[in-house]
Design a protein around this motif. Structure first.
Motif, PDB file in Angstrom:
ATOM      1  N   ILE A 188      -4.999 -12.015  10.164  1.00 37.36           N
ATOM      2  CA  ILE A 188      -3.550 -12.201  10.283  1.00 37.36           C
ATOM      3  C   ILE A 188      -3.069 -13.260   9.286  1.00 37.36           C
ATOM      4  CG2 ILE A 188      -1.682 -12.970  11.795  1.00 37.36           C
ATOM      5  CD1 ILE A 188      -2.764 -10.217  12.488  1.00 37.36           C
ATOM      6  N   GLY A 189      -3.809 -14.357   9.191  1.00 40.27           N
ATOM      7  CA  GLY A 189      -3.394 -15.458   8.322  1.00 40.27           C
ATOM      8  C   GLY A 189      -3.521 -15.159   6.837  1.00 40.27           C
ATOM      9  N   LEU A 190      -4.329 -14.164   6.493  1.00 39.02           N
ATOM     10  CA  LEU A 190      -4.543 -13.826   5.078  1.00 39.02           C
ATOM     11  C   LEU A 190      -3.776 -12.583   4.651  1.00 39.02           C
ATOM     12  CD1 LEU A 190      -8.393 -14.540   4.956  1.00 39.02           C
ATOM     13  CD2 LEU A 190      -6.594 -15.929   3.905  1.00 39.02           C
ATOM     14  N   GLN A 191      -2.751 -12.245   5.411  1.00 37.70           N
ATOM     15  CA  GLN A 191      -1.962 -11.044   5.128  1.00 37.70           C
ATOM     16  C   GLN A 191      -1.427 -11.023   3.692  1.00 37.70           C
ATOM     17  OE1 GLN A 191      -0.894  -8.223   7.105  1.00 37.70           O
ATOM     18  NE2 GLN A 191      -2.664  -8.831   8.312  1.00 37.70           N
ATOM     19  N   LYS A 192      -1.039 -12.180   3.170  1.00 35.68           N
ATOM     20  CA  LYS A 192      -0.435 -12.205   1.836  1.00 35.68           C
ATOM     21  C   LYS A 192      -1.410 -11.808   0.729  1.00 35.68           C
ATOM     22  CE  LYS A 192      -1.197 -17.161   1.004  1.00 35.68           C
ATOM     23  NZ  LYS A 192      -0.524 -18.463   0.695  1.00 35.68           N
ATOM     24  N   TYR A 193      -2.701 -11.844   1.051  1.00 32.46           N
ATOM     25  CA  TYR A 193      -3.709 -11.473   0.056  1.00 32.46           C
ATOM     26  C   TYR A 193      -4.118 -10.004   0.150  1.00 32.46           C
ATOM     27  CZ  TYR A 193      -4.272 -16.510  -0.570  1.00 32.46           C
ATOM     28  OH  TYR A 193      -4.055 -17.850  -0.830  1.00 32.46           O
ATOM     29  N   LEU A 194      -3.659  -9.313   1.184  1.00 25.45           N
ATOM     30  CA  LEU A 194      -4.035  -7.920   1.368  1.00 25.45           C
ATOM     31  C   LEU A 194      -3.425  -7.046   0.282  1.00 25.45           C
ATOM     32  CD1 LEU A 194      -3.765  -7.455   5.249  1.00 25.45           C
ATOM     33  CD2 LEU A 194      -5.772  -8.014   3.884  1.00 25.45           C
ATOM     34  N   ILE A 195      -4.169  -6.026  -0.114  1.00 27.59           N
ATOM     35  CA  ILE A 195      -3.710  -5.084  -1.133  1.00 27.59           C
ATOM     36  C   ILE A 195      -3.233  -3.821  -0.432  1.00 27.59           C
ATOM     37  CG2 ILE A 195      -4.363  -3.712  -3.140  1.00 27.59           C
ATOM     38  CD1 ILE A 195      -6.551  -5.804  -3.695  1.00 27.59           C
ATOM     39  N   GLU A 196      -1.972  -3.488  -0.655  1.00 27.96           N
ATOM     40  CA  GLU A 196      -1.417  -2.308  -0.002  1.00 27.96           C
ATOM     41  C   GLU A 196      -1.931  -1.038  -0.654  1.00 27.96           C
ATOM     42  OE1 GLU A 196       2.760  -2.149   0.446  1.00 27.96           O
ATOM     43  OE2 GLU A 196       2.955  -4.221   1.155  1.00 27.96           O
ATOM     44  N   ASP A 197      -2.088  -0.016   0.184  1.00 28.21           N
ATOM     45  CA  ASP A 197      -2.458   1.312  -0.309  1.00 28.21           C
ATOM     46  C   ASP A 197      -1.242   1.885  -1.034  1.00 28.21           C
ATOM     47  OD1 ASP A 197      -3.080   3.944  -0.736  1.00 28.21           O
ATOM     48  OD2 ASP A 197      -4.062   4.221   1.223  1.00 28.21           O
ATOM     49  N   PRO A 198      -1.395   2.259  -2.320  1.00 28.94           N
ATOM     50  CA  PRO A 198      -0.259   2.796  -3.066  1.00 28.94           C
ATOM     51  C   PRO A 198       0.420   3.972  -2.365  1.00 28.94           C
ATOM     52  CG  PRO A 198      -2.105   2.385  -4.533  1.00 28.94           C
ATOM     53  CD  PRO A 198      -2.598   2.180  -3.145  1.00 28.94           C
ATOM     54  N   ALA A 199      -0.390   4.822  -1.772  1.00 32.70           N
ATOM     55  CA  ALA A 199       0.167   5.995  -1.091  1.00 32.70           C
ATOM     56  C   ALA A 199       1.043   5.568   0.075  1.00 32.70           C
ATOM     57  CB  ALA A 199      -0.959   6.904  -0.606  1.00 32.70           C
ATOM     58  N   THR A 200       0.611   4.481   0.775  1.00 30.93           N
ATOM     59  CA  THR A 200       1.372   3.996   1.923  1.00 30.93           C
ATOM     60  C   THR A 200       2.665   3.329   1.485  1.00 30.93           C
ATOM     61  OG1 THR A 200      -0.677   3.617   3.130  1.00 30.93           O
ATOM     62  CG2 THR A 200       1.300   2.534   3.985  1.00 30.93           C
ATOM     63  N   SER A 201       2.604   2.549   0.375  1.00 30.20           N
ATOM     64  CA  SER A 201       3.768   1.799  -0.074  1.00 30.20           C
ATOM     65  C   SER A 201       4.852   2.713  -0.627  1.00 30.20           C
ATOM     66  CB  SER A 201       3.363   0.787  -1.148  1.00 30.20           C
ATOM     67  OG  SER A 201       2.758   1.427  -2.246  1.00 30.20           O
ATOM     68  N   GLU A 202       4.462   3.941  -1.080  1.00 33.15           N
ATOM     69  CA  GLU A 202       5.437   4.863  -1.632  1.00 33.15           C
ATOM     70  C   GLU A 202       6.238   5.578  -0.547  1.00 33.15           C
ATOM     71  OE1 GLU A 202       3.321   7.483  -4.134  1.00 33.15           O
ATOM     72  OE2 GLU A 202       2.853   5.968  -5.657  1.00 33.15           O
ATOM     73  N   GLU A 203       5.719   5.593   0.683  1.00 33.32           N
ATOM     74  CA  GLU A 203       6.391   6.310   1.764  1.00 33.32           C
ATOM     75  C   GLU A 203       7.633   5.559   2.233  1.00 33.32           C
ATOM     76  OE1 GLU A 203       3.536   7.004   4.781  1.00 33.32           O
ATOM     77  OE2 GLU A 203       2.325   8.363   3.577  1.00 33.32           O
TER      78      GLU A 203
END
Length: 203
Positions: A188-203
């Motif tokens: 939870i605390g490291l959320q800002k470092y997570l890499i979003e799935d491109p397919a998910t971010s396009e939706e």
């Protein structure tokens, strides 16, 4: 053997079941003594010995159903067999209790070696399930290394100064719970470092 899917509930039962079984067996026979080959063994030692085949059976089932075992699972099984054998051979429950310290210490050492080399070995294991930027992995790895050290120290203090009853309860429930909560808080605390799935971010 190719990796296969498995019901998540069944997977959790196979992974956690042996430890819970050890706890229940210990509660049932903790006040009893057993004589094998003319040697008297406590209920704790007998419960520890019964735990070994239960763990191996669960791991065999996991391997059969999924086609895969993690290196950590194999290492843990080796430690249980080795220290279970020492416990029985020397008729001394301290060996089985030390196992937990060594497992946590080993994990801290491996992660620490990676950190000294400027690498996150944790990333190699978890990157597929938790895509994260390299700096996030380094923070996560440092924190988890210190957590493993803390758990190893806590185990040593507890088994050396407290009753076997308390150690069994903490080993079965408290240590896993503390580690689970720690991992959850870190993610939870490291959320800002997570890499979003491109397919998910396009939706």
């Amino acid at each position: 053997m190719a990796e296969k899917t498995i019901n998540p509930v069944l997977k959790q039962v196979l992974e956690l079941g042996p430890t819970v079984a050890f706890f229940l067996i210990y509660l049932r026979i903790k006040d009893d003594t057993f004589i094998f080959g003319g040697t008297e063994y406590t209920g704790f030692i007998v419960a520890a010995l019964i735990f070994v085949p239960i763990l191996l059976a669960a791991m065999a089932a996991l391997w059969f159903l999924t086609g895969k075992l993690s290196r950590m699972q194999i290492f843990t099984a080796f430690m249980v067999i080795f220290f279970g054998g020492l416990t029985a051979w020397f008729n001394d429950e301290r060996f089985f209790k030390m196992k937990t310290t060594i497992v946590y210490g080993f994990m801290a050492t491996i992660l620490g070696i990676g950190l000294l080399r400027g690498q996150s070995y944790l990333q190699y294991v978890m990157d597929e399930f938790l895509p994260m930027k390299p700096e996030g992995w380094m923070i996560f790895t440092r924190r988890l290394t210190f957590m493993f050290i803390a758990l190893a120290v806590a185990n040593e203090l507890i088994w050396r100064t407290q009753s076997t009853d308390l150690w069994v309860k903490l080993e079965t429930f408290a240590f896993p719970a503390v580690l689970f909560v720690f991992l959850w808080v870190q993610i939870i605390g490291l959320q800002k470092y997570l890499i979003e799935d491109p397919a998910t971010s396009e939706e």
